[in-house]
Design a protein around this motif. Structure first.
Motif, PDB file in Angstrom:
ATOM      1  N   THR A  26       1.050 -13.545 -49.216  1.00 18.08           N
ATOM      2  CA  THR A  26       0.648 -14.012 -47.881  1.00 18.08           C
ATOM      3  C   THR A  26       1.573 -15.120 -47.358  1.00 18.08           C
ATOM      4  O   THR A  26       1.312 -15.708 -46.313  1.00 18.08           O
ATOM      5  CB  THR A  26      -0.800 -14.567 -47.938  1.00 18.08           C
ATOM      6  N   CYS A  27       2.638 -15.397 -48.102  1.00 19.12           N
ATOM      7  CA  CYS A  27       3.502 -16.545 -47.783  1.00 19.12           C
ATOM      8  C   CYS A  27       4.512 -16.211 -46.681  1.00 19.12           C
ATOM      9  O   CYS A  27       4.749 -15.051 -46.378  1.00 19.12           O
ATOM     10  CB  CYS A  27       4.268 -16.934 -49.041  1.00 19.12           C
ATOM     11  N   PRO A  28       5.149 -17.248 -46.103  1.00 15.16           N
ATOM     12  CA  PRO A  28       6.250 -16.979 -45.176  1.00 15.16           C
ATOM     13  C   PRO A  28       7.411 -16.306 -45.902  1.00 15.16           C
ATOM     14  O   PRO A  28       7.610 -16.535 -47.104  1.00 15.16           O
ATOM     15  CB  PRO A  28       6.680 -18.373 -44.694  1.00 15.16           C
ATOM     16  N   CYS A  29       8.147 -15.484 -45.179  1.00 11.32           N
ATOM     17  CA  CYS A  29       9.258 -14.796 -45.828  1.00 11.32           C
ATOM     18  C   CYS A  29      10.383 -14.549 -44.825  1.00 11.32           C
ATOM     19  O   CYS A  29      10.158 -14.560 -43.621  1.00 11.32           O
ATOM     20  CB  CYS A  29       8.801 -13.484 -46.436  1.00 11.32           C
ATOM     21  N   PHE A  30      11.571 -14.367 -45.352  1.00  7.57           N
ATOM     22  CA  PHE A  30      12.711 -14.057 -44.483  1.00  7.57           C
ATOM     23  C   PHE A  30      13.773 -13.300 -45.275  1.00  7.57           C
ATOM     24  O   PHE A  30      13.755 -13.305 -46.507  1.00  7.57           O
ATOM     25  CB  PHE A  30      13.307 -15.336 -43.862  1.00  7.57           C
ATOM     26  N   ASP A  31      14.673 -12.654 -44.533  1.00  7.04           N
ATOM     27  CA  ASP A  31      15.771 -11.911 -45.167  1.00  7.04           C
ATOM     28  C   ASP A  31      17.079 -12.675 -45.023  1.00  7.04           C
ATOM     29  O   ASP A  31      17.279 -13.375 -44.022  1.00  7.04           O
ATOM     30  CB  ASP A  31      15.974 -10.548 -44.480  1.00  7.04           C
ATOM     31  N   ILE A  32      17.958 -12.485 -45.980  1.00 10.72           N
ATOM     32  CA  ILE A  32      19.324 -12.998 -45.837  1.00 10.72           C
ATOM     33  C   ILE A  32      20.284 -11.822 -45.981  1.00 10.72           C
ATOM     34  O   ILE A  32      19.985 -10.846 -46.682  1.00 10.72           O
ATOM     35  CB  ILE A  32      19.672 -14.104 -46.864  1.00 10.72           C
ATOM     36  N   SER A  33      21.420 -11.918 -45.311  1.00 13.45           N
ATOM     37  CA  SER A  33      22.437 -10.871 -45.398  1.00 13.45           C
ATOM     38  C   SER A  33      23.734 -11.521 -45.873  1.00 13.45           C
ATOM     39  O   SER A  33      24.476 -12.079 -45.079  1.00 13.45           O
ATOM     40  CB  SER A  33      22.620 -10.238 -44.015  1.00 13.45           C
ATOM     41  N   CYS A  34      23.939 -11.516 -47.150  1.00 14.79           N
ATOM     42  CA  CYS A  34      25.134 -12.134 -47.751  1.00 14.79           C
ATOM     43  C   CYS A  34      25.844 -11.118 -48.625  1.00 14.79           C
ATOM     44  O   CYS A  34      26.421 -11.475 -49.668  1.00 14.79           O
ATOM     45  CB  CYS A  34      24.756 -13.360 -48.570  1.00 14.79           C
ATOM     46  N   ALA A  35      25.748  -9.837 -48.247  1.00 17.17           N
ATOM     47  CA  ALA A  35      26.398  -8.740 -48.983  1.00 17.17           C
ATOM     48  C   ALA A  35      26.068  -8.858 -50.478  1.00 17.17           C
ATOM     49  O   ALA A  35      24.947  -9.225 -50.829  1.00 17.17           O
ATOM     50  CB  ALA A  35      27.891  -8.744 -48.707  1.00 17.17           C
ATOM     51  N   CYS A  36      27.043  -8.567 -51.315  1.00 18.03           N
ATOM     52  CA  CYS A  36      26.778  -8.490 -52.761  1.00 18.03           C
ATOM     53  C   CYS A  36      26.481  -9.850 -53.387  1.00 18.03           C
ATOM     54  O   CYS A  36      26.085  -9.928 -54.551  1.00 18.03           O
ATOM     55  CB  CYS A  36      27.953  -7.832 -53.467  1.00 18.03           C
ATOM     56  N   THR A  37      26.693 -10.943 -52.637  1.00 20.90           N
ATOM     57  CA  THR A  37      26.458 -12.284 -53.191  1.00 20.90           C
ATOM     58  C   THR A  37      25.041 -12.775 -52.890  1.00 20.90           C
ATOM     59  O   THR A  37      24.689 -13.920 -53.186  1.00 20.90           O
ATOM     60  CB  THR A  37      27.513 -13.277 -52.630  1.00 20.90           C
ATOM     61  N   GLY A  38      24.214 -11.935 -52.293  1.00 19.37           N
ATOM     62  CA  GLY A  38      22.880 -12.338 -51.835  1.00 19.37           C
ATOM     63  C   GLY A  38      22.027 -13.021 -52.892  1.00 19.37           C
ATOM     64  O   GLY A  38      21.282 -13.950 -52.585  1.00 19.37           O
ATOM     65  N   PHE A  39      22.116 -12.571 -54.145  1.00 22.44           N
ATOM     66  CA  PHE A  39      21.261 -13.157 -55.191  1.00 22.44           C
ATOM     67  C   PHE A  39      21.628 -14.618 -55.431  1.00 22.44           C
ATOM     68  O   PHE A  39      20.752 -15.473 -55.572  1.00 22.44           O
ATOM     69  CB  PHE A  39      21.379 -12.355 -56.491  1.00 22.44           C
ATOM     70  N   ILE A  40      22.923 -14.920 -55.449  1.00 19.54           N
ATOM     71  CA  ILE A  40      23.355 -16.303 -55.698  1.00 19.54           C
ATOM     72  C   ILE A  40      22.937 -17.187 -54.506  1.00 19.54           C
ATOM     73  O   ILE A  40      22.435 -18.296 -54.691  1.00 19.54           O
ATOM     74  CB  ILE A  40      24.891 -16.388 -55.915  1.00 19.54           C
ATOM     75  N   PHE A  41      23.125 -16.680 -53.287  1.00 15.74           N
ATOM     76  CA  PHE A  41      22.700 -17.445 -52.106  1.00 15.74           C
ATOM     77  C   PHE A  41      21.178 -17.674 -52.147  1.00 15.74           C
ATOM     78  O   PHE A  41      20.703 -18.760 -51.833  1.00 15.74           O
ATOM     79  CB  PHE A  41      23.087 -16.714 -50.806  1.00 15.74           C
ATOM     80  N   ALA A  42      20.424 -16.653 -52.535  1.00 14.57           N
ATOM     81  CA  ALA A  42      18.955 -16.789 -52.585  1.00 14.57           C
ATOM     82  C   ALA A  42      18.543 -17.823 -53.630  1.00 14.57           C
ATOM     83  O   ALA A  42      17.622 -18.614 -53.395  1.00 14.57           O
ATOM     84  CB  ALA A  42      18.324 -15.435 -52.870  1.00 14.57           C
ATOM     85  N   LEU A  43      19.215 -17.833 -54.784  1.00 15.28           N
ATOM     86  CA  LEU A  43      18.910 -18.845 -55.811  1.00 15.28           C
ATOM     87  C   LEU A  43      19.178 -20.245 -55.272  1.00 15.28           C
ATOM     88  O   LEU A  43      18.413 -21.181 -55.516  1.00 15.28           O
ATOM     89  CB  LEU A  43      19.773 -18.626 -57.062  1.00 15.28           C
ATOM     90  N   ASP A  44      20.282 -20.368 -54.536  1.00 15.21           N
ATOM     91  CA  ASP A  44      20.658 -21.665 -53.965  1.00 15.21           C
ATOM     92  C   ASP A  44      19.586 -22.149 -52.978  1.00 15.21           C
ATOM     93  O   ASP A  44      19.177 -23.312 -52.999  1.00 15.21           O
ATOM     94  CB  ASP A  44      22.017 -21.505 -53.259  1.00 15.21           C
ATOM     95  N   ILE A  45      19.109 -21.228 -52.126  1.00 13.56           N
ATOM     96  CA  ILE A  45      18.073 -21.574 -51.136  1.00 13.56           C
ATOM     97  C   ILE A  45      16.777 -21.938 -51.870  1.00 13.56           C
ATOM     98  O   ILE A  45      16.116 -22.933 -51.543  1.00 13.56           O
ATOM     99  CB  ILE A  45      17.830 -20.405 -50.156  1.00 13.56           C
ATOM    100  N   ALA A  46      16.434 -21.128 -52.883  1.00 20.72           N
ATOM    101  CA  ALA A  46      15.192 -21.368 -53.632  1.00 20.72           C
ATOM    102  C   ALA A  46      15.232 -22.749 -54.285  1.00 20.72           C
ATOM    103  O   ALA A  46      14.249 -23.509 -54.230  1.00 20.72           O
ATOM    104  CB  ALA A  46      14.992 -20.283 -54.686  1.00 20.72           C
ATOM    105  N   GLU A  47      16.357 -23.083 -54.892  1.00 20.35           N
ATOM    106  CA  GLU A  47      16.516 -24.397 -55.535  1.00 20.35           C
ATOM    107  C   GLU A  47      16.303 -25.516 -54.505  1.00 20.35           C
ATOM    108  O   GLU A  47      15.610 -26.500 -54.770  1.00 20.35           O
ATOM    109  CB  GLU A  47      17.921 -24.480 -56.156  1.00 20.35           C
TER     110      GLU A  47
END
Ligand code: COA
Length: 321
Positions: free
Chosen positions: A98-119
């Motif tokens: 039920t939480c807020p959510c959003f998408d990122i488009s960083c091609a194949c590097t998306g997982f590293i960018f997502a970890l950075d945002i999560a941190e």
């Protein structure tokens, strides 16, 4: 942050190099020797949303939490049927979050960018439990009708997810962008208005293969060097390099740069091809479920992709199997 759950989901259909020779002027020998890829899984009966939901459910179950405990959901996806709403919005309802959510488009590097945002979210006290999903079907950007053998052989579809929470696993992380829109690109047509002269056509995936190769190796070596130095970790003390699964020759070039043995570089690209941002979380989930990740292990992750974007991180794994 620390990772407390992993999950992944692959399409059922495995497409071999031999099967591709029906559609493209290529050969099993050419594909294997240039890329290391033997099969890739492509969506046929299932949709990317189905895979995303399955990967998230497995990660949430692995973390032993209720979906309602997730307070942010970040999804890395280059493109899917929906342009809007974001893929995370569609998946969120189906997994009972039920939480807020959003998408990122960083091609194949998306997982590293997502970890950075999560941190950053966790450090800022904005969230305690974050779900990251990387779900991609790059096979659908390729020119199957035009029989373009240069890109279609490289990619596969799939989804990987992790749940992260407060902790000290992440020792260092870096992300980088260099504007190089001409090395790897795909354009989809938009509805024209009556006020435009020229209408931009749909252009399937275009790639300067050698340009991507060179940029990938250079950026990945630079990123890995940077995160190792920032975390004060010697390459000899790294247990596993969990790298973006694009091409075994790129992985080999990075391996040569850090001067470490092949056993430290697990791969699954031979089975799945390049699944874009999903490749690292899929590999991580496999390693975790096979019991190959032990608490205290030193990991390095590194990815690169269209943009040109790249990123890397050092993680001290803390999760039990
Ligand atoms: N089957 C057979 N031949 C193919 C082919 C295929 N699938 N794709 C291209 N070729 C041909 C080309 O037309 C070219 O022919 P020509 O010499 O007659 O012009 C020739 O193979 C090029 O061969 P080579 O120079 O050996 O290719 P390469 O060593 O550059 O390898 C890639 C090509 C694409 C495998 C390599 O450049 C690469 O891996 N690049 C990075 C791609 C990538 O990872 N992209 C995603 C990043 S996230």
């Amino acid at each position: 942050m620390k990772i407390i759950g992993t999950g992944s989901a692959m399409p059922e259909l495995a497409v071999t190099n031999e099967m591709l020779t029906e559609y493209f002027d290529t050969s099993d020998e050419w594909i294997r020797s240039r890329t290391g890829i033997v099969t890739r899984h492509l969506c046929s009966k299932e949709t990317l949303i189905d895979l995303g939901v399955e990967a998230c459910q497995k990660a949430i179950e692995n973390a032993g939490i209720d979906p309602k405990e997730i307070d942010y959901f970040i999804c890395s996806n280059v493109a899917n049927n929906y342009v809007t709403p974001a893929m995370s919005c569609v998946v969120q309802g189906k997994i009972g979050a039920t939480c807020p959510c959003f998408d990122i488009s960083c091609a194949c590097t998306g997982f590293i960018f997502a970890l950075d945002i999560a941190e950053s979210f966790i450090k800022a006290g904005r969230a305690k439990k974050i779900l990251i999903l990387c779900a991609e079907e790059p096979s659908k950007f390729c020119d199957w009708k035009g029989h373009d053998r240069t890109t279609s052989i490289l990619f596969g579809d799939g989804a990987g997810a992790v749940v992260v929470t407060e902790g000290d696993d992440l020792q260092s992380i870096c992300t980088a962008t260099t504007s190089l829109p001409d090395v790897l690109w795909y354009k989809h047509a938009m509805e024209p208005t009556p006020f435009e002269d020229g209408i931009e056509e749909h252009v399937p995936l275009q790639m300067d293969g050698k340009g991507v190769f060179r940029t990938a190796v250079t950026s990945s070596c630079k990123d890995v060097d940077q995160v190792l130095k920032e975390a004060n970790v010697n390459p000899d003390d790294v247990d596993l390099f969990v790298l973006h699964q694009a091409n075994f020759r790129i992985i080999d070039a990075i391996r040569n740069f850090v001067g470490q043995p092949a056993e430290k570089f697990p791969t699954n690209l031979q089975h799945y091809g390049n699944t874009s941002s999903a490749s690292i979380p899929i590999l991580l989930d496999e390693l975790h479920r096979e019991g190959k990740l032990k608490p205290g292990m030193q990991l390095v992750m590194s990815a690169f992709g269209a943009g040109f974007v790249s990123g890397a991180c050092c993680i001290k794994w803390s999760m039990e199997k």
